[in-house]
Design a protein around this motif. Sequence first.
Motif, mmCIF file in Angstrom:
data_model
loop_
_atom_site.group_PDB
_atom_site.id
_atom_site.type_symbol
_atom_site.label_atom_id
_atom_site.label_comp_id
_atom_site.label_asym_id
_atom_site.label_seq_id
_atom_site.Cartn_x
_atom_site.Cartn_y
_atom_site.Cartn_z
ATOM 1 N N SER A 43 0.433 -45.547 19.462
ATOM 2 C CA SER A 43 1.848 -45.777 19.740
ATOM 3 C C SER A 43 2.779 -44.798 19.017
ATOM 4 O O SER A 43 3.960 -44.750 19.314
ATOM 5 C CB SER A 43 2.221 -47.213 19.351
ATOM 6 N N GLU A 45 4.667 -41.337 18.007
ATOM 7 C CA GLU A 45 5.120 -40.155 18.742
ATOM 8 C C GLU A 45 4.332 -38.946 18.262
ATOM 9 O O GLU A 45 3.821 -38.926 17.143
ATOM 10 C CB GLU A 45 6.611 -39.930 18.506
ATOM 11 N N ASP A 46 4.244 -37.914 19.114
ATOM 12 C CA ASP A 46 3.468 -36.720 18.788
ATOM 13 C C ASP A 46 3.934 -36.056 17.502
ATOM 14 O O ASP A 46 3.121 -35.669 16.657
ATOM 15 C CB ASP A 46 3.535 -35.709 19.935
ATOM 16 N N ASN A 47 5.255 -35.934 17.333
ATOM 17 C CA ASN A 47 5.756 -35.247 16.143
ATOM 18 C C ASN A 47 5.445 -36.030 14.871
ATOM 19 O O ASN A 47 5.237 -35.440 13.808
ATOM 20 C CB ASN A 47 7.262 -34.959 16.255
ATOM 21 N N LYS A 48 5.380 -37.358 14.940
ATOM 22 C CA LYS A 48 5.029 -38.169 13.775
ATOM 23 C C LYS A 48 3.550 -37.978 13.410
ATOM 24 O O LYS A 48 3.197 -37.924 12.236
ATOM 25 C CB LYS A 48 5.305 -39.654 14.026
#
Length: 94
Positions: A43, A45-48
């Motif tokens: 769940s 996000e990609d940047n996280k």
Amino acid sequence: MPNPKTGTVTFDVTKAVNEIKAGKVEYRVDKSGNIHVPIGKVSFEDNKLVENFNTIFETMMKVKPAAAKGTYMKNVTISTTMGPGVKVDSSTVK
């Protein structure tokens, strides 16, 4: 499984909950020298996920023993829990 050594079994529940909420992450190393550490969930996000990976990579490089000579990390591979591993070019990591 709950384990007193990892802090999941404790009489000070408030302290344990606060540490987890603050971002406490535990990693383990197997006999082959592989580091096992979660960097996120599906769940996220990609940047996280990238931010978490970079933070863990930098931390592992900081805890390198002074006696360790040569290349400290030879290969970097990430994978899902039961999925195939994907090699990461560690020269491009910040």
